[in-house]
Write a protein that holds these residues in place. Sequence first.
Motif, PDB file in Angstrom:
ATOM      1  N   LEU A   6       0.872  -1.182   0.000  1.00 27.21           N
ATOM      2  CA  LEU A   6       0.000   0.000   0.000  1.00 27.21           C
ATOM      3  C   LEU A   6       0.906   1.227   0.000  1.00 27.21           C
ATOM      4  CD1 LEU A   6      -2.944   1.187   0.420  1.00 27.21           C
ATOM      5  CD2 LEU A   6      -2.331   1.334   2.842  1.00 27.21           C
ATOM      6  N   ARG A   7       0.627   2.158  -0.916  1.00 25.86           N
ATOM      7  CA  ARG A   7       1.452   3.374  -0.976  1.00 25.86           C
ATOM      8  C   ARG A   7       0.625   4.543  -0.438  1.00 25.86           C
ATOM      9  NH1 ARG A   7       3.288   1.266  -6.461  1.00 25.86           N
ATOM     10  NH2 ARG A   7       1.996   2.836  -7.454  1.00 25.86           N
ATOM     11  N   VAL A   8       1.138   5.160   0.611  1.00 26.12           N
ATOM     12  CA  VAL A   8       0.427   6.254   1.271  1.00 26.12           C
ATOM     13  C   VAL A   8       1.260   7.524   1.146  1.00 26.12           C
ATOM     14  CG1 VAL A   8      -0.489   7.116   3.456  1.00 26.12           C
ATOM     15  CG2 VAL A   8      -0.713   4.691   2.884  1.00 26.12           C
ATOM     16  N   GLY A   9       0.697   8.541   0.523  1.00 28.36           N
ATOM     17  CA  GLY A   9       1.371   9.829   0.401  1.00 28.36           C
ATOM     18  C   GLY A   9       1.119  10.669   1.644  1.00 28.36           C
ATOM     19  N   ILE A  10       2.159  11.382   2.095  1.00 24.90           N
ATOM     20  CA  ILE A  10       2.011  12.300   3.220  1.00 24.90           C
ATOM     21  C   ILE A  10       2.481  13.670   2.743  1.00 24.90           C
ATOM     22  CG2 ILE A  10       2.749  12.842   5.576  1.00 24.90           C
ATOM     23  CD1 ILE A  10       2.996   9.858   6.088  1.00 24.90           C
ATOM     24  N   GLY A  11       1.521  14.590   2.569  1.00 23.63           N
ATOM     25  CA  GLY A  11       1.838  15.917   2.070  1.00 23.63           C
ATOM     26  C   GLY A  11       1.445  16.986   3.068  1.00 23.63           C
ATOM     27  N   GLY A  12       1.778  18.223   2.740  1.00 27.71           N
ATOM     28  CA  GLY A  12       1.393  19.322   3.611  1.00 27.71           C
ATOM     29  C   GLY A  12       2.410  20.434   3.582  1.00 27.71           C
ATOM     30  N   PRO A  13       2.041  21.589   4.143  1.00 29.50           N
ATOM     31  CA  PRO A  13       2.934  22.742   4.105  1.00 29.50           C
ATOM     32  C   PRO A  13       4.241  22.508   4.863  1.00 29.50           C
ATOM     33  CG  PRO A  13       0.694  23.404   4.706  1.00 29.50           C
ATOM     34  CD  PRO A  13       0.739  21.910   4.738  1.00 29.50           C
ATOM     35  N   VAL A  14       5.212  23.358   4.583  1.00 25.80           N
ATOM     36  CA  VAL A  14       6.511  23.309   5.263  1.00 25.80           C
ATOM     37  C   VAL A  14       6.302  23.430   6.774  1.00 25.80           C
ATOM     38  CG1 VAL A  14       8.718  24.500   5.533  1.00 25.80           C
ATOM     39  CG2 VAL A  14       7.642  24.375   3.276  1.00 25.80           C
ATOM     40  N   GLY A  15       6.941  22.542   7.532  1.00 24.15           N
ATOM     41  CA  GLY A  15       6.937  22.670   8.984  1.00 24.15           C
ATOM     42  C   GLY A  15       5.685  22.152   9.656  1.00 24.15           C
ATOM     43  N   SER A  16       4.781  21.514   8.906  1.00 22.26           N
ATOM     44  CA  SER A  16       3.530  21.073   9.522  1.00 22.26           C
ATOM     45  C   SER A  16       3.709  19.767  10.296  1.00 22.26           C
ATOM     46  CB  SER A  16       2.433  20.919   8.461  1.00 22.26           C
ATOM     47  OG  SER A  16       2.831  19.987   7.481  1.00 22.26           O
ATOM     48  N   GLY A  17       4.858  19.104  10.108  1.00 19.83           N
ATOM     49  CA  GLY A  17       5.118  17.899  10.890  1.00 19.83           C
ATOM     50  C   GLY A  17       5.034  16.613  10.086  1.00 19.83           C
ATOM     51  N   LYS A  18       5.273  16.697   8.778  1.00 19.54           N
ATOM     52  CA  LYS A  18       5.208  15.496   7.939  1.00 19.54           C
ATOM     53  C   LYS A  18       6.279  14.481   8.352  1.00 19.54           C
ATOM     54  CE  LYS A  18       5.815  17.900   4.175  1.00 19.54           C
ATOM     55  NZ  LYS A  18       5.778  19.217   4.834  1.00 19.54           N
ATOM     56  N   THR A  19       7.499  14.975   8.506  1.00 16.19           N
ATOM     57  CA  THR A  19       8.596  14.056   8.819  1.00 16.19           C
ATOM     58  C   THR A  19       8.414  13.468  10.219  1.00 16.19           C
ATOM     59  OG1 THR A  19      10.029  15.358   7.399  1.00 16.19           O
ATOM     60  CG2 THR A  19      11.100  13.801   8.855  1.00 16.19           C
ATOM     61  N   ALA A  20       7.936  14.292  11.153  1.00 14.53           N
ATOM     62  CA  ALA A  20       7.673  13.776  12.503  1.00 14.53           C
ATOM     63  C   ALA A  20       6.583  12.716  12.466  1.00 14.53           C
ATOM     64  CB  ALA A  20       7.272  14.930  13.424  1.00 14.53           C
ATOM     65  N   LEU A  27       3.949  -1.701   3.233  1.00 16.11           N
ATOM     66  CA  LEU A  27       3.547  -0.294   3.255  1.00 16.11           C
ATOM     67  C   LEU A  27       4.719   0.567   2.813  1.00 16.11           C
ATOM     68  CD1 LEU A  27       1.521   1.968   4.196  1.00 16.11           C
ATOM     69  CD2 LEU A  27       2.627   1.822   6.440  1.00 16.11           C
ATOM     70  N   VAL A  28       4.466   1.482   1.879  1.00 18.71           N
ATOM     71  CA  VAL A  28       5.472   2.484   1.512  1.00 18.71           C
ATOM     72  C   VAL A  28       4.874   3.854   1.791  1.00 18.71           C
ATOM     73  CG1 VAL A  28       6.855   3.493  -0.332  1.00 18.71           C
ATOM     74  CG2 VAL A  28       6.523   1.023  -0.258  1.00 18.71           C
ATOM     75  N   LEU A  29       5.549   4.629   2.637  1.00 18.47           N
ATOM     76  CA  LEU A  29       5.139   6.007   2.901  1.00 18.47           C
ATOM     77  C   LEU A  29       5.908   6.917   1.964  1.00 18.47           C
ATOM     78  CD1 LEU A  29       5.294   5.921   6.822  1.00 18.47           C
ATOM     79  CD2 LEU A  29       3.264   5.662   5.367  1.00 18.47           C
ATOM     80  N   VAL A  30       5.206   7.749   1.209  1.00 14.79           N
ATOM     81  CA  VAL A  30       5.850   8.698   0.297  1.00 14.79           C
ATOM     82  C   VAL A  30       5.630  10.089   0.865  1.00 14.79           C
ATOM     83  CG1 VAL A  30       5.993   9.572  -2.058  1.00 14.79           C
ATOM     84  CG2 VAL A  30       5.343   7.179  -1.663  1.00 14.79           C
ATOM     85  N   GLU A  31       6.707  10.682   1.379  1.00 18.85           N
ATOM     86  CA  GLU A  31       6.592  12.002   1.998  1.00 18.85           C
ATOM     87  C   GLU A  31       6.910  13.072   0.968  1.00 18.85           C
ATOM     88  OE1 GLU A  31       9.494  12.848   4.983  1.00 18.85           O
ATOM     89  OE2 GLU A  31       8.735  14.863   5.282  1.00 18.85           O
ATOM     90  N   SER A  32       6.024  14.021   0.797  1.00 19.76           N
ATOM     91  CA  SER A  32       6.279  15.092  -0.163  1.00 19.76           C
ATOM     92  C   SER A  32       7.234  16.107   0.449  1.00 19.76           C
ATOM     93  CB  SER A  32       4.980  15.800  -0.542  1.00 19.76           C
ATOM     94  OG  SER A  32       4.631  16.751   0.440  1.00 19.76           O
ATOM     95  N   GLY A  33       7.850  16.912  -0.417  1.00 23.07           N
ATOM     96  CA  GLY A  33       8.583  18.057   0.082  1.00 23.07           C
ATOM     97  C   GLY A  33       7.573  19.069   0.615  1.00 23.07           C
ATOM     98  N   GLY A  34       8.008  19.939   1.507  1.00 22.84           N
ATOM     99  CA  GLY A  34       7.106  20.959   2.030  1.00 22.84           C
ATOM    100  C   GLY A  34       6.607  21.831   0.895  1.00 22.84           C
TER     101      GLY A  34
END
Lengths: 242, 265
Positions: A33-47, A125-132
């Motif tokens: 399952l591939r889940v994208g994690i996006g959002g503005p800079v500093g919103s806590g995506k990496t955390a 599971l693959v988490l794909v984190e977007s850039g801010g």
Amino acid sequence: MRPEIEHDESVPHTHPEPGVDPHAPLPAAARALRVGIGGPVGSGKTALVAALCRSFADELRLGVVTNDIYTTEDADFLKRAGVLDPARIRAVETGCCPHTAIRDDIGANLDAVDELAEALGPLDLVLVESGGDNLTATFSRGLVDRQIFVVDVAGGDKVPRKGGPGVTAADLLVINKTDLAPLVGADLAVMDRDARARRGTLPTIFQSITEDPRASRVADWIRHELAHHRVASPVPVPAGQP
Amino acid sequence: MTAPTMLLLLADGRFPAGAHAHSSGLEAAVAAGRVTDLATLGDYLRGRLATAGLVAAAFAAAACRAAEPSHPRPSPSGEADQSRLRPPPNGDGDRARLTPSPGGDAGQVRRAALARLDAELDARTASLAQRSVSRRQGKALLRAGREIWPAASFDELPAAPGGPHQPLVLGLVGAAAGLDPAQVATVAAHATVTGSASAAVRLLGLDPYQVQALLVRLAAACDATAAQAARAAEEPPERLPAANAPLADIHAEAHATWEVRLFAS
């Protein structure tokens, strides 16, 4: 030390029993399952990615693709946090176009997903984190199966009202850093009301990773989506193939 | 001209083949203080066009010719064109030809021609970083090509671990799209200047109108390079252009070691 904050009982929250997994074992693996994690800079995506790695470390075969504009920073953060084997992380350079890499021209991310599977064997599971990015960023359905959009209370309690495809259409909206709400004067009830208005029946989770370092409710949501995904796609298919 | 819209589609920077993530050496040149403004960008693009652009365009055109049996024409000596697409004696191609394979005999000839082009382009790319970038870009374009033209014979490309070189894939994609070698060379030359120019707008904050005006001034040079490349592509692979820029190689090697980088190349 974090200052003591009173619980706002109007905000939905849970306290999962530590060490008890309330879920039945998941069926055998299909394509991850591939889940994208996006959002503005500093919103806590990496955390959030780090918290999910903590949650799933002994449960799922996990890979992470990070699109942070500074190639190695997010990956290094996860490595330093000691929550994920560095071999399970791939970084993608986006040439100052973080939204392009996850939406319009997804080949480098698909290559990274493929490389993880080639190097590590089948993944759950693959988490794909977007850039801010900004509120208009969204993941292509060609890249991810589900997407989580992360905003934080410190970005202002008007963010849900502003909308944008992330807030309105993401499969899950996470409103992060609720522990900071009293400090920045954000009204969680306003954010909750606006998110409901924008999102209809789509779910929203309020969370504080300071209070819940395993992001338990987001992890539960992913477990639920993963169970559906396994039923819907029982035949293993290489990443990136239709 | 045939297929004008197809030509425009392939040349469009929005074609999903990963171009947005590459500055093609510009990020390193900016960091080294060699490209700082419109004038130095112009010099940089002319240099790229005369070296990497010419080589990429020639190999793309040659791959397009190799892929499309209707393209090869009799060479000036009168020798049948297919003869130089034949694999070298005692090579794997000769042995492989004894067993039936997808594409048959013509498929084997194309495979051998593409393998030779791949080896020749490898030999012309001194920097390991640039070789692997070319293969990564080839892989990205191949992914797009397979999705868009599922019937095309991309399997005839050499199976290198990092992917096939980008110009070779471009040649096959162009052939699948119905372009001729000269059009494919134009796409390659055009991409050489527009990719770095777009990166310059993002990295240096240059006025986009001024950068576009620069590209307009370079259009004739770009066409001339493409025409030169298309003519060169009628020669055997070992005689294709080998123009090179040592400083670009050094910059590419340094760039690959940066800890913090905005562009993949």
